[in-house]
Design a protein around this motif. Structure first.
Motif, mmCIF file in Angstrom:
data_model
loop_
_atom_site.group_PDB
_atom_site.id
_atom_site.type_symbol
_atom_site.label_atom_id
_atom_site.label_comp_id
_atom_site.label_asym_id
_atom_site.label_seq_id
_atom_site.Cartn_x
_atom_site.Cartn_y
_atom_site.Cartn_z
ATOM 1 N N HIS A 128 17.782 2.784 12.274
ATOM 2 C CA HIS A 128 16.685 3.298 13.085
ATOM 3 C C HIS A 128 15.367 2.813 12.508
ATOM 4 O O HIS A 128 15.229 2.685 11.292
ATOM 5 C CB HIS A 128 16.684 4.834 13.093
ATOM 6 C CG HIS A 128 17.936 5.433 13.636
ATOM 7 N ND1 HIS A 128 18.169 5.556 14.979
ATOM 8 C CD2 HIS A 128 19.033 5.927 13.019
ATOM 9 C CE1 HIS A 128 19.353 6.107 15.168
ATOM 10 N NE2 HIS A 128 19.901 6.340 13.986
ATOM 11 N N ASP A 129 14.396 2.574 13.376
ATOM 12 C CA ASP A 129 13.055 2.240 12.913
ATOM 13 C C ASP A 129 12.457 3.466 12.232
ATOM 14 O O ASP A 129 12.691 4.598 12.656
ATOM 15 C CB ASP A 129 12.161 1.815 14.078
ATOM 16 C CG ASP A 129 12.573 0.466 14.652
ATOM 17 O OD1 ASP A 129 13.143 -0.345 13.896
ATOM 18 O OD2 ASP A 129 12.328 0.230 15.849
ATOM 19 N N VAL A 130 11.685 3.237 11.166
ATOM 20 C CA VAL A 130 11.124 4.334 10.388
ATOM 21 C C VAL A 130 9.613 4.148 10.279
ATOM 22 O O VAL A 130 9.131 3.050 10.023
ATOM 23 C CB VAL A 130 11.746 4.367 8.972
ATOM 24 C CG1 VAL A 130 11.071 5.406 8.106
ATOM 25 C CG2 VAL A 130 13.227 4.613 9.061
ATOM 26 N N ASN A 131 8.896 5.243 10.467
ATOM 27 C CA ASN A 131 7.459 5.252 10.220
ATOM 28 C C ASN A 131 7.278 5.729 8.782
ATOM 29 O O ASN A 131 7.428 6.912 8.488
ATOM 30 C CB ASN A 131 6.761 6.187 11.208
ATOM 31 C CG ASN A 131 5.266 6.241 10.993
ATOM 32 O OD1 ASN A 131 4.771 5.978 9.895
ATOM 33 N ND2 ASN A 131 4.545 6.595 12.040
ATOM 34 N N ILE A 132 6.976 4.806 7.865
ATOM 35 C CA ILE A 132 6.954 5.131 6.439
ATOM 36 C C ILE A 132 5.880 6.164 6.109
ATOM 37 O O ILE A 132 6.082 7.021 5.250
ATOM 38 C CB ILE A 132 6.813 3.859 5.573
ATOM 39 C CG1 ILE A 132 7.107 4.160 4.107
ATOM 40 C CG2 ILE A 132 5.444 3.238 5.735
ATOM 41 C CD1 ILE A 132 8.521 4.544 3.836
ATOM 42 N N ASP A 133 4.733 6.116 6.799
ATOM 43 C CA ASP A 133 3.675 7.100 6.534
ATOM 44 C C ASP A 133 4.154 8.509 6.868
ATOM 45 O O ASP A 133 3.937 9.455 6.114
ATOM 46 C CB ASP A 133 2.414 6.765 7.338
ATOM 47 C CG ASP A 133 1.770 5.463 6.881
ATOM 48 O OD1 ASP A 133 1.875 5.145 5.675
ATOM 49 O OD2 ASP A 133 1.174 4.770 7.724
ATOM 50 N N GLU A 134 4.833 8.639 8.002
ATOM 51 C CA GLU A 134 5.353 9.945 8.413
ATOM 52 C C GLU A 134 6.422 10.436 7.435
ATOM 53 O O GLU A 134 6.461 11.611 7.078
ATOM 54 C CB GLU A 134 5.931 9.835 9.820
ATOM 55 C CG GLU A 134 6.414 11.142 10.396
ATOM 56 C CD GLU A 134 6.934 10.966 11.810
ATOM 57 O OE1 GLU A 134 8.011 11.523 12.089
ATOM 58 O OE2 GLU A 134 6.269 10.284 12.610
ATOM 59 N N GLU A 135 7.278 9.545 6.984
ATOM 60 C CA GLU A 135 8.328 9.921 6.036
ATOM 61 C C GLU A 135 7.733 10.372 4.701
ATOM 62 O O GLU A 135 8.217 11.312 4.085
ATOM 63 C CB GLU A 135 9.298 8.760 5.815
ATOM 64 C CG GLU A 135 10.199 8.491 6.999
ATOM 65 C CD GLU A 135 11.110 9.654 7.324
ATOM 66 O OE1 GLU A 135 11.703 10.252 6.400
ATOM 67 O OE2 GLU A 135 11.230 9.984 8.514
ATOM 68 N N ARG A 187 4.755 11.755 4.261
ATOM 69 C CA ARG A 187 4.169 13.082 4.481
ATOM 70 C C ARG A 187 5.262 14.154 4.492
ATOM 71 O O ARG A 187 5.115 15.218 3.897
ATOM 72 C CB ARG A 187 3.397 13.116 5.798
ATOM 73 C CG ARG A 187 1.977 12.614 5.697
ATOM 74 C CD ARG A 187 1.165 12.958 6.937
ATOM 75 N NE ARG A 187 1.703 12.374 8.157
ATOM 76 C CZ ARG A 187 1.465 11.138 8.571
ATOM 77 N NH1 ARG A 187 0.701 10.343 7.863
ATOM 78 N NH2 ARG A 187 1.989 10.694 9.691
ATOM 79 N N ARG A 188 6.378 13.857 5.161
ATOM 80 C CA ARG A 188 7.481 14.815 5.232
ATOM 81 C C ARG A 188 8.042 15.088 3.837
ATOM 82 O O ARG A 188 8.316 16.226 3.468
ATOM 83 C CB ARG A 188 8.581 14.278 6.147
ATOM 84 C CG ARG A 188 9.713 15.268 6.395
ATOM 85 C CD ARG A 188 10.838 14.645 7.198
ATOM 86 N NE ARG A 188 11.436 13.494 6.542
ATOM 87 C CZ ARG A 188 12.272 13.567 5.491
ATOM 88 N NH1 ARG A 188 12.595 14.730 4.985
ATOM 89 N NH2 ARG A 188 12.787 12.480 4.960
ATOM 90 N N LYS A 189 8.160 14.039 3.033
ATOM 91 C CA LYS A 189 8.688 14.196 1.677
ATOM 92 C C LYS A 189 7.744 15.047 0.829
ATOM 93 O O LYS A 189 8.186 15.912 0.076
ATOM 94 C CB LYS A 189 8.885 12.823 1.037
ATOM 95 C CG LYS A 189 9.508 12.866 -0.327
ATOM 96 C CD LYS A 189 9.753 11.482 -0.867
ATOM 97 C CE LYS A 189 10.369 11.549 -2.246
ATOM 98 N NZ LYS A 189 10.585 10.229 -2.815
ATOM 99 N N GLN A 190 6.438 14.818 0.948
ATOM 100 C CA GLN A 190 5.468 15.607 0.189
ATOM 101 C C GLN A 190 5.514 17.072 0.611
ATOM 102 O O GLN A 190 5.446 17.970 -0.225
ATOM 103 C CB GLN A 190 4.064 15.040 0.375
ATOM 104 C CG GLN A 190 3.859 13.722 -0.338
ATOM 105 C CD GLN A 190 2.522 13.077 -0.019
ATOM 106 O OE1 GLN A 190 1.850 13.453 0.943
ATOM 107 N NE2 GLN A 190 2.136 12.092 -0.812
#
Length: 84
Positions: A45-52, A54-57
């Motif tokens: 799947h394509d991933v939006n690294i910025d969103e990921e 933020r989710r991790k933080q």
């Protein structure tokens, strides 16, 4: 010694054949039956690294909050013995 190499943008089938004639043989990298048994099919799947990120933080912040709550209720509980 200094080399200047101009790489072509494309190769014709004849050019590929000539290169294969002068270069060492390609390594055989065919997977064995055992390696194929260990494979697992998946979907990318394509991933939006910025969103990921933020989710991790947010997840790490929530885990730290949860750990603090556990510390507040930690320690031994006092229990009185029931008398008969």
């Amino acid at each position: 010694i200094h080399f200047t190499v101009d790489f072509p943008n494309t190769l014709t089938p004849d050019m590929c054949k000539n290169l294969e004639a002068v270069l060492p043989a390609r390594p055989k990298t065919q997977a064995t039956d055992m390696e194929l048994d260990e494979c697992e099919e998946t979907t990318l799947h394509d991933v939006n690294i910025d969103e990921e990120m933020r989710r991790k933080q947010q997840q790490q912040a929530q885990e730290a909050y949860d750990e603090d709550e556990d510390d507040m209720h930690g320690g031994a509980q006092r229990v009185q013995c029931a008398q008969q």
